[in-house]
Design an enzyme around this catalytic site. Sequence first.
Site, PDB file in Angstrom:
ATOM      1  N   TYR A  13     -41.206   2.105  10.169  1.00 21.20           N
ATOM      2  CA  TYR A  13     -40.205   2.666  11.103  1.00 21.20           C
ATOM      3  C   TYR A  13     -40.758   3.889  11.856  1.00 21.20           C
ATOM      4  O   TYR A  13     -40.911   3.853  13.080  1.00 21.20           O
ATOM      5  CB  TYR A  13     -38.958   3.022  10.287  1.00 21.20           C
ATOM      6  CG  TYR A  13     -37.855   3.719  11.044  1.00 21.20           C
ATOM      7  CD1 TYR A  13     -37.486   3.329  12.336  1.00 21.20           C
ATOM      8  CD2 TYR A  13     -37.148   4.765  10.450  1.00 21.20           C
ATOM      9  CE1 TYR A  13     -36.449   3.970  13.000  1.00 21.20           C
ATOM     10  CE2 TYR A  13     -36.111   5.397  11.100  1.00 21.20           C
ATOM     11  CZ  TYR A  13     -35.767   5.006  12.376  1.00 21.20           C
ATOM     12  OH  TYR A  13     -34.749   5.649  13.030  1.00 21.20           O
ATOM     13  N   ASP A  33     -51.698  -0.960   7.139  1.00 24.59           N
ATOM     14  CA  ASP A  33     -50.372  -1.149   6.549  1.00 24.59           C
ATOM     15  C   ASP A  33     -50.453  -2.375   5.644  1.00 24.59           C
ATOM     16  O   ASP A  33     -51.116  -3.354   5.992  1.00 24.59           O
ATOM     17  CB  ASP A  33     -49.348  -1.375   7.680  1.00 24.59           C
ATOM     18  CG  ASP A  33     -47.922  -1.134   7.240  1.00 24.59           C
ATOM     19  OD1 ASP A  33     -47.248  -0.299   7.883  1.00 24.59           O
ATOM     20  OD2 ASP A  33     -47.465  -1.775   6.271  1.00 24.59           O
ATOM     21  N   LEU A  35     -47.779  -4.048   4.820  1.00 23.61           N
ATOM     22  CA  LEU A  35     -46.601  -4.826   5.219  1.00 23.61           C
ATOM     23  C   LEU A  35     -45.622  -5.025   4.056  1.00 23.61           C
ATOM     24  O   LEU A  35     -44.850  -5.976   4.045  1.00 23.61           O
ATOM     25  CB  LEU A  35     -47.023  -6.182   5.831  1.00 23.61           C
ATOM     26  CG  LEU A  35     -47.969  -6.103   7.030  1.00 23.61           C
ATOM     27  CD1 LEU A  35     -48.368  -7.517   7.503  1.00 23.61           C
ATOM     28  CD2 LEU A  35     -47.324  -5.357   8.216  1.00 23.61           C
ATOM     29  N   SER A 126     -40.617  15.612   3.661  1.00 26.41           N
ATOM     30  CA  SER A 126     -39.188  15.354   3.824  1.00 26.41           C
ATOM     31  C   SER A 126     -38.377  16.585   3.468  1.00 26.41           C
ATOM     32  O   SER A 126     -38.778  17.391   2.616  1.00 26.41           O
ATOM     33  CB  SER A 126     -38.805  14.201   2.891  1.00 26.41           C
ATOM     34  OG  SER A 126     -37.406  14.126   2.728  1.00 26.41           O
ATOM     35  N   TYR A 151     -38.637  10.052  -6.015  1.00 25.18           N
ATOM     36  CA  TYR A 151     -39.118  10.012  -4.627  1.00 25.18           C
ATOM     37  C   TYR A 151     -39.329  11.435  -4.099  1.00 25.18           C
ATOM     38  O   TYR A 151     -40.385  11.763  -3.539  1.00 25.18           O
ATOM     39  CB  TYR A 151     -38.104   9.264  -3.743  1.00 25.18           C
ATOM     40  CG  TYR A 151     -38.234   9.559  -2.279  1.00 25.18           C
ATOM     41  CD1 TYR A 151     -39.214   8.949  -1.515  1.00 25.18           C
ATOM     42  CD2 TYR A 151     -37.387  10.477  -1.655  1.00 25.18           C
ATOM     43  CE1 TYR A 151     -39.353   9.244  -0.167  1.00 25.18           C
ATOM     44  CE2 TYR A 151     -37.515  10.777  -0.320  1.00 25.18           C
ATOM     45  CZ  TYR A 151     -38.491  10.156   0.423  1.00 25.18           C
ATOM     46  OH  TYR A 151     -38.624  10.458   1.753  1.00 25.18           O
ATOM     47  N   LYS A 155     -42.836  13.724  -2.926  1.00 22.30           N
ATOM     48  CA  LYS A 155     -43.051  14.492  -1.684  1.00 22.30           C
ATOM     49  C   LYS A 155     -43.478  15.924  -2.026  1.00 22.30           C
ATOM     50  O   LYS A 155     -44.388  16.472  -1.393  1.00 22.30           O
ATOM     51  CB  LYS A 155     -41.791  14.490  -0.819  1.00 22.30           C
ATOM     52  CG  LYS A 155     -41.435  13.141  -0.230  1.00 22.30           C
ATOM     53  CD  LYS A 155     -42.472  12.655   0.779  1.00 22.30           C
ATOM     54  CE  LYS A 155     -42.148  11.286   1.333  1.00 22.30           C
ATOM     55  NZ  LYS A 155     -43.271  10.672   2.063  1.00 22.30           N
ATOM     56  N   TYR A 179     -39.437  16.041   7.528  1.00 17.94           N
ATOM     57  CA  TYR A 179     -38.448  15.362   8.365  1.00 17.94           C
ATOM     58  C   TYR A 179     -37.062  15.572   7.791  1.00 17.94           C
ATOM     59  O   TYR A 179     -36.875  15.455   6.582  1.00 17.94           O
ATOM     60  CB  TYR A 179     -38.653  13.844   8.388  1.00 17.94           C
ATOM     61  CG  TYR A 179     -40.050  13.340   8.602  1.00 17.94           C
ATOM     62  CD1 TYR A 179     -40.987  14.053   9.338  1.00 17.94           C
ATOM     63  CD2 TYR A 179     -40.401  12.095   8.088  1.00 17.94           C
ATOM     64  CE1 TYR A 179     -42.259  13.529   9.537  1.00 17.94           C
ATOM     65  CE2 TYR A 179     -41.668  11.578   8.280  1.00 17.94           C
ATOM     66  CZ  TYR A 179     -42.588  12.297   9.000  1.00 17.94           C
ATOM     67  OH  TYR A 179     -43.841  11.775   9.183  1.00 17.94           O
ATOM     68  N   ARG A 297     -21.759   9.848  -3.790  1.00 14.75           N
ATOM     69  CA  ARG A 297     -22.952   9.144  -4.266  1.00 14.75           C
ATOM     70  C   ARG A 297     -23.779  10.122  -5.096  1.00 14.75           C
ATOM     71  O   ARG A 297     -24.007  11.252  -4.667  1.00 14.75           O
ATOM     72  CB  ARG A 297     -23.747   8.649  -3.049  1.00 14.75           C
ATOM     73  CG  ARG A 297     -25.014   7.887  -3.373  1.00 14.75           C
ATOM     74  CD  ARG A 297     -25.632   7.264  -2.135  1.00 14.75           C
ATOM     75  NE  ARG A 297     -26.214   8.255  -1.235  1.00 14.75           N
ATOM     76  CZ  ARG A 297     -26.894   7.968  -0.130  1.00 14.75           C
ATOM     77  NH1 ARG A 297     -27.065   6.690   0.230  1.00 14.75           N
ATOM     78  NH2 ARG A 297     -27.391   8.908   0.643  1.00 14.75           N
ATOM     79  N   ASP A 300     -26.535  13.170  -3.931  1.00 17.83           N
ATOM     80  CA  ASP A 300     -26.388  13.705  -2.567  1.00 17.83           C
ATOM     81  C   ASP A 300     -26.161  15.215  -2.600  1.00 17.83           C
ATOM     82  O   ASP A 300     -25.337  15.702  -3.376  1.00 17.83           O
ATOM     83  CB  ASP A 300     -25.190  13.050  -1.856  1.00 17.83           C
ATOM     84  CG  ASP A 300     -25.545  11.726  -1.221  1.00 17.83           C
ATOM     85  OD1 ASP A 300     -26.748  11.459  -1.039  1.00 17.83           O
ATOM     86  OD2 ASP A 300     -24.621  10.957  -0.894  1.00 17.83           O
TER      87      ASP A 300
HETATM   88  N1  UFG Z   1     -23.739   7.920   3.520  1.00 19.61           N
HETATM   89  C1  UFG Z   1     -22.508   7.313   3.467  1.00 19.61           C
HETATM   90  N2  UFG Z   1     -22.467   5.959   3.379  1.00 19.61           N
HETATM   91  C2  UFG Z   1     -23.580   5.182   3.355  1.00 19.61           C
HETATM   92  C3  UFG Z   1     -24.843   5.820   3.404  1.00 19.61           C
HETATM   93  C4  UFG Z   1     -24.878   7.188   3.478  1.00 19.61           C
HETATM   94  O1  UFG Z   1     -21.474   7.979   3.479  1.00 19.61           O
HETATM   95  O2  UFG Z   1     -23.466   3.957   3.250  1.00 19.61           O
HETATM   96  C5  UFG Z   1     -23.794   9.375   3.628  1.00 19.61           C
HETATM   97  C6  UFG Z   1     -24.528  10.034   2.486  1.00 19.61           C
HETATM   98  O3  UFG Z   1     -23.646  10.287   1.418  1.00 19.61           O
HETATM   99  C7  UFG Z   1     -25.054  11.302   3.146  1.00 19.61           C
HETATM  100  C8  UFG Z   1     -25.291  10.872   4.602  1.00 19.61           C
HETATM  101  O4  UFG Z   1     -24.525   9.696   4.789  1.00 19.61           O
HETATM  102  O5  UFG Z   1     -24.059  12.280   3.126  1.00 19.61           O
HETATM  103  C9  UFG Z   1     -26.736  10.574   4.899  1.00 19.61           C
HETATM  104  O6  UFG Z   1     -27.213   9.650   3.940  1.00 19.61           O
HETATM  105  P1  UFG Z   1     -28.605   8.885   4.121  1.00 19.61           P
HETATM  106  O7  UFG Z   1     -28.772   7.991   2.943  1.00 19.61           O
HETATM  107  O8  UFG Z   1     -28.693   8.283   5.478  1.00 19.61           O
HETATM  108  O9  UFG Z   1     -29.631  10.086   4.105  1.00 19.61           O
HETATM  109  P2  UFG Z   1     -29.901  11.158   2.947  1.00 19.61           P
HETATM  110  O10 UFG Z   1     -29.571  12.476   3.554  1.00 19.61           O
HETATM  111  O11 UFG Z   1     -29.310  10.819   1.662  1.00 19.61           O
HETATM  112  O12 UFG Z   1     -31.430  10.875   2.765  1.00 19.61           O
HETATM  113  C10 UFG Z   1     -32.352  11.501   3.508  1.00 19.61           C
HETATM  114  C11 UFG Z   1     -33.644  10.660   3.593  1.00 19.61           C
HETATM  115  C12 UFG Z   1     -34.352  10.635   2.273  1.00 19.61           C
HETATM  116  C13 UFG Z   1     -34.386  11.980   1.617  1.00 19.61           C
HETATM  117  C14 UFG Z   1     -32.996  12.543   1.525  1.00 19.61           C
HETATM  118  C15 UFG Z   1     -32.874  13.856   0.827  1.00 19.61           C
HETATM  119  O13 UFG Z   1     -33.363   9.348   3.975  1.00 19.61           O
HETATM  120  O14 UFG Z   1     -35.673  10.222   2.522  1.00 19.61           O
HETATM  121  O15 UFG Z   1     -32.540  12.705   2.857  1.00 19.61           O
HETATM  122  O16 UFG Z   1     -33.186  14.918   1.662  1.00 19.61           O
HETATM  123  F1  UFG Z   1     -34.881  11.910   0.362  1.00 19.61           F
END
Ligand code: UFG
Length: 339
Positions: A13, A33, A35, A126, A151, A155, A179, A297, A300
């Site tokens: 991505y 890569d 894949l 990250s 994970y 990092k 990121y 979740r 989080d």
């Molecule tokens: N969320 C939902 N429903 C979903 C998926 C996510 O409500 O189906 C919420 C999560 O609870 C969170 C927000 O959307 O509040 C963002 O969630 P993501 O899973 O998209 O992203 P994260 O912040 O959890 O994860 C990101 C990166 C990871 C990294 C993580 C911690 O994708 O690589 O931040 O910093 F590890």
Amino acid sequence: MGNRVLVTGGAGYIGSHTAVELINGGYEVIIVDNLSNSDRSSLEGIRKITGIEPTFIEADCCDREAMRRVFENYEFDSVIHFAAYKAVGESVAEPAKYYRNNLDSFLTVLELMKEFGRNNILFSSSATVYGDADTLPVTELTPRKPATSPYGNTKQMAEDILRDMVAANEGLKGIALRYFNPIGAHPSALIGELPRGVPNNLVPYITQTAAGVRECLSIFGDDYDTPDGSCLRDYIDVVDLARAHVVAIERMVEGKSRERYEIFNIGTGRPVSVFELVRGFEEANNLKLNYRVAPRRAGDVTAVWADTTLANDELGWRAERELRDTLRAAWAWEQSVRQ
Ligand code: UFG
């Protein structure tokens, strides 16, 4: 050789978007890569967007002999290391798989760089390294808290490995880009995210719900200590993020680094709640999304967003795309995948 870049995980991505920006910036790109979580179609997308077919080698970065051949056969001064597993939940269930792959691949690349005298390494880090930060927004000097997943640990550990390798090797320069939440797709809709199975991340789940692949989006928690009760994140457009890699490579190639190892936050600097993102998606694309509030979740954090001053001042980079355009691109990409 200064304008050649090895991109590990370049079919993925963020890797594929970065390959496009590198090629547009006049760099020659060599992609490695395996894949395992990407598709050859992204190489075709890169070619269609840029008119240039990047060199592609199907190999695993943990395979030292295969990687040695890459170093023997191609001259490049810079490496961008994306190749890694990235599913937070899976890393909790299968930690050994994450530690072995994410650390071994990076060590292999770093050791070969040392052996072959290749100088510049850019590492995909990250915001996860900040854990549940005490102060917001986070700057690069905000202390890293314990990571909330294997994970996240990989990092943090990889950042430390890079710091130590740079300290021990005079010729080596490194940059870690932290990121925040990369979202969206190339405006051409020729490359984007291709999650396998049920998406873990918010935006792919939203686009798949809008496309009817998923029935209903679960919003994980509306009782957080935030203005609307849902979590706050810093959603960065993947093309803006890709551009940050080009300027970071330029900085090393042109000898502009202040320290031989540097860290930059790459985000927008703006916190956005889950509800805001969902509403933004609906408005940008003029549709209604089926969603419900679900329990929190595990793992989080309530809120994390970037202080981007350092990237703004030192890299001369800032996020430019409007969230609305990013969410349109995400939907256009989802629709193109479903055709
Ligand atoms: N969320 C939902 N429903 C979903 C998926 C996510 O409500 O189906 C919420 C999560 O609870 C969170 C927000 O959307 O509040 C963002 O969630 P993501 O899973 O998209 O992203 P994260 O912040 O959890 O994860 C990101 C990166 C990871 C990294 C993580 C911690 O994708 O690589 O931040 O910093 F590890």
